[in-house]
Design a protein around this motif. Structure first.
Motif, PDB file in Angstrom:
ATOM      1  N   ILE A   1       0.839  -1.197   0.000  1.00 59.92           N
ATOM      2  CA  ILE A   1       0.000   0.000   0.000  1.00 59.92           C
ATOM      3  C   ILE A   1       0.874   1.246   0.000  1.00 59.92           C
ATOM      4  O   ILE A   1       0.540   2.246  -0.627  1.00 59.92           O
ATOM      5  N   ASP A   2       2.012   1.189   0.677  1.00 61.62           N
ATOM      6  CA  ASP A   2       2.910   2.346   0.716  1.00 61.62           C
ATOM      7  C   ASP A   2       3.392   2.724  -0.680  1.00 61.62           C
ATOM      8  O   ASP A   2       3.426   3.905  -1.038  1.00 61.62           O
TER       9      ASP A   2
ATOM     10  N   ASN B   1      -2.188 -10.009   6.195  1.00 62.89           N
ATOM     11  CA  ASN B   1      -2.045 -10.573   7.533  1.00 62.89           C
ATOM     12  C   ASN B   1      -2.875  -9.718   8.475  1.00 62.89           C
ATOM     13  O   ASN B   1      -2.392  -9.218   9.474  1.00 62.89           O
ATOM     14  N   ALA B   2      -4.102  -9.508   8.105  1.00 60.15           N
ATOM     15  CA  ALA B   2      -5.036  -8.706   8.890  1.00 60.15           C
ATOM     16  C   ALA B   2      -6.435  -9.142   8.493  1.00 60.15           C
ATOM     17  O   ALA B   2      -6.620  -9.823   7.480  1.00 60.15           O
ATOM     18  N   THR B   3      -7.392  -8.738   9.246  1.00 60.06           N
ATOM     19  CA  THR B   3      -8.757  -9.150   8.939  1.00 60.06           C
ATOM     20  C   THR B   3      -9.354  -8.357   7.794  1.00 60.06           C
ATOM     21  O   THR B   3     -10.175  -8.869   7.051  1.00 60.06           O
TER      22      THR B   3
ATOM     23  N   ARG C   1       1.282  -5.230   6.044  1.00 58.48           N
ATOM     24  CA  ARG C   1       0.487  -6.429   6.316  1.00 58.48           C
ATOM     25  C   ARG C   1      -0.489  -6.758   5.192  1.00 58.48           C
ATOM     26  O   ARG C   1      -1.335  -7.633   5.359  1.00 58.48           O
ATOM     27  N   ALA C   2      -0.378  -6.057   4.073  1.00 56.70           N
ATOM     28  CA  ALA C   2      -1.246  -6.333   2.926  1.00 56.70           C
ATOM     29  C   ALA C   2      -0.444  -6.146   1.643  1.00 56.70           C
ATOM     30  O   ALA C   2       0.324  -5.193   1.520  1.00 56.70           O
TER      31      ALA C   2
END
Length: 148
Positions: A93-94, A129-131, A138-139
């Motif tokens: 995302i960054d 690695n997140a909901t 983490r995405a």
């Protein structure tokens, strides 16, 4: 602007045209900085500008005009992201947000709603690695080979 980069040594130079109610340019605001965070802050300030009072901000970066509006047309950004990242996998995302800040007239705040819609429609794949959401680190986003 080229002279600000070449002579002034600014890595990032952006210009913004301030137009009045007749559509004529009242003045240009030119911003130069050595730091990409400076571009991010300048865009945040410009997008918060009150278009009332007869002037409307326009950013003509990459030939795309973006008028200040609570809900701007983000279709050009959607197309840009699909084109630039076509066929690439595990994009953070960054990286997507910095591309948006530095290479388009849009802000990073416009990115996540576009990615959410693209994921819901099955255009992109998101591994996380997140909901939910697109947490930094983490995405990872996989883009299709072509832009539909």
């Amino acid at each position: 602007m080229a002279q600000l980069k070449e002579v002034g040594g600014f890595e990032y130079v952006r210009s913004f045209a301030m137009t009045n109610h007749t559509g004529n340019v009242s003045y240009y605001l030119v911003h130069g900085t050595h730091h990409r965070e400076g571009v991010k802050l300048m865009k945040a300030a410009m997008w918060k500008a009150d278009p009332g009072g007869g002037s409307v901000f326009q950013d003509r970066l990459h030939g795309v005009e973006v008028l200040f509006d609570p809900a701007p047309d983000t279709e050009p950004l959607r197309a840009e992201l699909l084109s630039v990242f076509a066929g690439r996998s595990a994009i953070s995302i960054d990286e997507i947000e910095w591309h948006t800040i530095l290479e388009t007239p849009y802000r990073e705040t416009h990115v996540r709603p576009i990615l959410t819609a693209l994921e819901k429609s099955g255009v992109i794949t998101v591994r996380r690695n997140a909901t939910r959401g697109f947490p930094s680190g983490r995405a990872w986003i996989d883009f299709p080979n072509d832009s539909e």
